[in-house]
Design an enzyme around this catalytic site. Structure first.
Site, PDB file in Angstrom:
ATOM      1  N   LEU A   1       0.809  -1.224   0.000  1.00  0.00           N
ATOM      2  CA  LEU A   1       0.000   0.000   0.000  1.00  0.00           C
ATOM      3  C   LEU A   1       0.839   1.269   0.000  1.00  0.00           C
ATOM      4  O   LEU A   1       0.471   2.265  -0.637  1.00  0.00           O
ATOM      5  CB  LEU A   1      -0.951   0.004   1.198  1.00  0.00           C
ATOM      6  CG  LEU A   1      -1.918  -1.182   1.294  1.00  0.00           C
ATOM      7  CD1 LEU A   1      -2.842  -1.007   2.487  1.00  0.00           C
ATOM      8  CD2 LEU A   1      -2.709  -1.355   0.009  1.00  0.00           C
ATOM      9  N   HIS A   2       1.972   1.274   0.716  1.00  0.00           N
ATOM     10  CA  HIS A   2       2.717   2.535   0.849  1.00  0.00           C
ATOM     11  C   HIS A   2       3.262   3.048  -0.476  1.00  0.00           C
ATOM     12  O   HIS A   2       3.634   4.212  -0.580  1.00  0.00           O
ATOM     13  CB  HIS A   2       3.840   2.401   1.893  1.00  0.00           C
ATOM     14  CG  HIS A   2       4.908   1.417   1.538  1.00  0.00           C
ATOM     15  ND1 HIS A   2       5.258   0.378   2.373  1.00  0.00           N
ATOM     16  CD2 HIS A   2       5.731   1.302   0.461  1.00  0.00           C
ATOM     17  CE1 HIS A   2       6.231  -0.326   1.832  1.00  0.00           C
ATOM     18  NE2 HIS A   2       6.532   0.225   0.667  1.00  0.00           N
ATOM     19  N   GLY A   3       3.335   2.201  -1.495  1.00  0.00           N
ATOM     20  CA  GLY A   3       3.812   2.655  -2.795  1.00  0.00           C
ATOM     21  C   GLY A   3       2.741   3.319  -3.641  1.00  0.00           C
ATOM     22  O   GLY A   3       3.030   3.794  -4.741  1.00  0.00           O
TER      23      GLY A   3
ATOM     24  N   GLU B   1       2.101  -3.476   7.032  1.00  0.00           N
ATOM     25  CA  GLU B   1       2.503  -2.137   6.578  1.00  0.00           C
ATOM     26  C   GLU B   1       3.219  -1.363   7.685  1.00  0.00           C
ATOM     27  O   GLU B   1       3.134  -1.713   8.864  1.00  0.00           O
ATOM     28  CB  GLU B   1       1.272  -1.325   6.144  1.00  0.00           C
ATOM     29  CG  GLU B   1       0.955  -1.390   4.660  1.00  0.00           C
ATOM     30  CD  GLU B   1       2.073  -0.836   3.777  1.00  0.00           C
ATOM     31  OE1 GLU B   1       2.949  -0.094   4.279  1.00  0.00           O
ATOM     32  OE2 GLU B   1       2.069  -1.148   2.578  1.00  0.00           O
TER      33      GLU B   1
ATOM     34  N   GLN C   1       2.691   6.839   0.168  1.00  0.00           N
ATOM     35  CA  GLN C   1       2.808   7.420   1.506  1.00  0.00           C
ATOM     36  C   GLN C   1       2.570   6.332   2.542  1.00  0.00           C
ATOM     37  O   GLN C   1       2.094   5.245   2.208  1.00  0.00           O
ATOM     38  CB  GLN C   1       1.759   8.520   1.711  1.00  0.00           C
ATOM     39  CG  GLN C   1       0.321   8.006   1.641  1.00  0.00           C
ATOM     40  CD  GLN C   1      -0.717   9.089   1.790  1.00  0.00           C
ATOM     41  OE1 GLN C   1      -0.941   9.889   0.893  1.00  0.00           O
ATOM     42  NE2 GLN C   1      -1.360   9.099   2.955  1.00  0.00           N
TER      43      GLN C   1
END
Length: 332
Positions: free
Chosen positions: A237-239, A266, A294
């Site tokens: 997800l952070h990408g 995450e 983020q």
């Protein structure tokens, strides 16, 4: 009157902290720890084996001693226990690939101000070899996961689960450890085609080729297959920006059968977004490196899961070495 006499020193130490970072990066890139290995070597010999300048090598080795990574005995240098364990290429716990991945990010981080002004990622001016960058990233992720998986995997109950989706699974480390710990389980690694050779080699090395297959695809465009009864999303997800995260979680939920388990691993921010430190800094890493990535808060991830039809969402007690955490939910 308030006494701030120590504050300039603290700020200057913080400002110059990259000196130590660059010293470590240089030593790993030149493989100095691997050259020394279990020996005690003079600077001239380290330089000779590393095709480097003797005077400059001695200065670098002395700085590494000051940092506590080497020990100097008369005119020879030895690895400390930590250096031998984590910084020599022949060690199973080597973290040098991830250090080199960090090295490849330095130029973009040095231009963080530009990213803040423009809101866009930084395109490196220096042309790092793409194959070297890919190897550093994949091997770095593999080695990190190999260190984390034996502790994390047993904390997750997959009793009765037989078909696991490892989304964006890269080299397949997590799929391997889930299958090793759960004999009834088969797994599918879903990732870009460029990752396939490394993943298949790794899986074969663990004699799990009959239980783990690789499906090439782009999780933005392609179907995930299935149905699966458990899905593992580790550091996916952070990408991505919020909308793409929602789409990925929704597609994953669609690939799960009713009662299937979704597990998200995450870097998770507090709701204030000001802590923990690593996820807060990692958001900046995504700013300079991606279009919209983020770190996300627990509340944000929970909401995305709920919107995709995932319920009974729980955060486990697991805390990773870089403040990563686990959210687990069940498809309705």
């Amino acid at each position: 009157m308030e006494n701030n006499g120590h504050q300039p020193g603290k700020l200057l130490n913080l400002s110059g902290a990259y000196w130590e970072t660059c010293t470590l990066h240089a030593a790993v890139k030149l493989e100095l720890f691997s050259i020394i290995a279990d020996q005690a070597l003079a600077a001239q010999e380290v330089a000779r084996r590393g095709n480097a300048d003797s005077r400059a090598t001695a200065m670098l080795l002395d700085a590494l001693c000051a940092m506590g990574l080497l020990q100097k005995e008369a005119d020879t240098y030895r690895n400390t226990r930590d250096a031998r364990t984590f910084l020599c290429k022949d060690s199973p716990r080597y973290v040098g690939y991830m250090i080199m991945h960090h090295h490849h990010l330095v130029e973009s981080w040095a231009r963080l101000d530009e990213a803040v002004v423009t809101g866009k990622p930084i395109s490196p001016l220096l042309a790092h070899d793409e194959d070297i960058r890919r190897e550093s990233f994949l091997m770095g992720m593999f080695n990190l996961a190999m260190g984390m998986a034996p502790e994390l995997v047993p904390t997750l109950d997959l009793a009765g689960k037989t078909r696991l989706l490892d989304l964006g699974g890269g080299p397949g480390t997590w799929a391997i450890h889930f299958c090793k710990h759960n004999p009834q389980l088969k797994a599918t690694i879903f990732d870009l085609a460029t990752t396939r050779p490394f993943a298949e080699k790794t899986v074969a090395g663990f004699n799990l080729a009959e239980r783990i297959n690789f499906v090439s695809g782009d999780f933005h465009k392609d179907a995930f297959g299935g149905p699966y009864d458990v899905a593992w999303l580790s550091h996916i997800l952070h990408g991505e920006g919020p909308e793409d995260c929602r789409k990925i979680i929704r597609k994953t939920a669609e690939a799960l059968e009713s009662g299937g388990k979704m597990i998200i691993h995450e870097f998770i921010l507090d709701d204030s977004k000001t802590a923990p430190l690593f996820p807060a800094l990692f958001s900046l890493n995504m700013l300079v490196a991606t279009d919209a990535g983020q770190s996300y808060t627990e509340s944000e991830i929970r909401q995305m899961m709920e919107n995709a039809g995932i319920e009974d969402i729980q955060r486990t007690a697991y805390r990773g070495p870089t403040d990563s955490g686990i959210l687990v939910g069940i498809k309705k």
